[in-house]
Design a protein around this motif. Structure first.
Motif, PDB file in Angstrom:
ATOM      1  N   ALA A 110      25.897  19.469  22.209  1.00  0.00           N
ATOM      2  CA  ALA A 110      24.476  19.385  21.847  1.00  0.00           C
ATOM      3  C   ALA A 110      23.652  20.579  22.331  1.00  0.00           C
ATOM      4  N   VAL A 111      24.296  21.660  22.734  1.00  0.00           N
ATOM      5  CA  VAL A 111      23.577  22.863  23.164  1.00  0.00           C
ATOM      6  C   VAL A 111      23.304  23.748  21.940  1.00  0.00           C
ATOM      7  N   PRO A 112      22.074  24.187  21.729  1.00  0.00           N
ATOM      8  CA  PRO A 112      21.787  25.093  20.614  1.00  0.00           C
ATOM      9  C   PRO A 112      22.473  26.441  20.806  1.00  0.00           C
ATOM     10  N   VAL A 113      23.151  26.914  19.767  1.00  0.00           N
ATOM     11  CA  VAL A 113      23.869  28.185  19.819  1.00  0.00           C
ATOM     12  C   VAL A 113      23.477  29.030  18.612  1.00  0.00           C
ATOM     13  N   LEU A 114      23.097  30.271  18.874  1.00  0.00           N
ATOM     14  CA  LEU A 114      22.816  31.248  17.831  1.00  0.00           C
ATOM     15  C   LEU A 114      24.006  32.192  17.758  1.00  0.00           C
ATOM     16  N   VAL A 115      24.605  32.330  16.565  1.00  0.00           N
ATOM     17  CA  VAL A 115      25.793  33.178  16.427  1.00  0.00           C
ATOM     18  C   VAL A 115      25.430  34.487  15.751  1.00  0.00           C
ATOM     19  N   GLY A 116      26.064  35.552  16.217  1.00  0.00           N
ATOM     20  CA  GLY A 116      25.865  36.864  15.639  1.00  0.00           C
ATOM     21  C   GLY A 116      27.162  37.643  15.643  1.00  0.00           C
TER      22      GLY A 116
END
Length: 206
Positions: A110-116
């Motif tokens: 449930a941790v928000p993750v931004l992928v790049g």
């Protein structure tokens, strides 16, 4: 002012690296968006290149050493994660995957993750959907809708390309900030509900 903990992970291997550059810009966009909401970001940026030996040791021994335990602890307490990798053979780098393999199961639940991701050609942009998003979905993370891929030409002199990249970065940062602002760690003690003794013993015969 409330605080949200952001951990930025860059798997770039060179110094400087385009992966680190993208990671820094995504972090800055997230910080600005949190600030607009009256929230201060406490950021830790992790260069996996500096942890390569510790990551490999942990893969072999199952025991994190050196600086790795502190990084894993910060990751487990993060309200948001920014994860950026260079593209190798149409996927994430081996170091990137190895690091997240040694992250405790459930740490990203449930941790928000931004992928790049970064690469030499625009055709590698599908790595976001075909590799990175499934990796973090498997970890039960909340992957933000907008992933950001930057090809070599996106950093060049083309004003339109640079503007489009900046728009994606800002949009992704806003999305991560929105999720991180609402994120709350449960603070659950894993020993509050210990595994029953009979359940522990049941596996001894296998």
């Amino acid at each position: 002012m409330s605080v949200r903990r952001i951990v930025t992970v860059s798997a770039g291997l060179s110094t400087p690296s385009s992966s680190r550059l993208l990671a820094d810009r995504l972090t800055a966009a997230t910080e600005r968006s949190l600030g607009d909401r009256g929230i201060r970001a406490r950021v830790r940026t992790v260069e996996l290149r500096d942890l390569a030996h510790d990551v490999m040791n942990a893969m072999v021994t199952q025991v994190p050493t050196g600086e790795l335990p502190g990084v894993l602890s910060d990751l487990a307490e993060a309200d948001g994660v920014i994860a950026v990798t260079p593209v190798f053979n149409a996927s994430y780098s081996g170091l990137f995957k190895s690091f997240f393999d040694v992250v405790d199961q459930g740490a990203l639940d449930a941790v928000p993750v931004l992928v790049g991701a970064t690469g030499g050609s625009p055709r590698h942009s599908l790595v976001l959907e075909h590799a990175l998003r499934p990796l973090f979905s498997y970890s039960r993370a909340l992957v933000v809708p907008t992933g950001v891929y930057a090809a070599s030409e996106d950093w060049g002199a083309d004003d339109e390309g640079a503007r489009e990249l900046n728009e994606r970065i800002e949009r992704a940062g806003r999305q991560l900030a929105l999720l991180a602002a609402d994120h709350e760690r449960t603070g659950r003690d894993p020993y509050d509900e210990p595994v029953a003794f009979e359940d522990l013993m049941s596996g001894l015969g296998t």
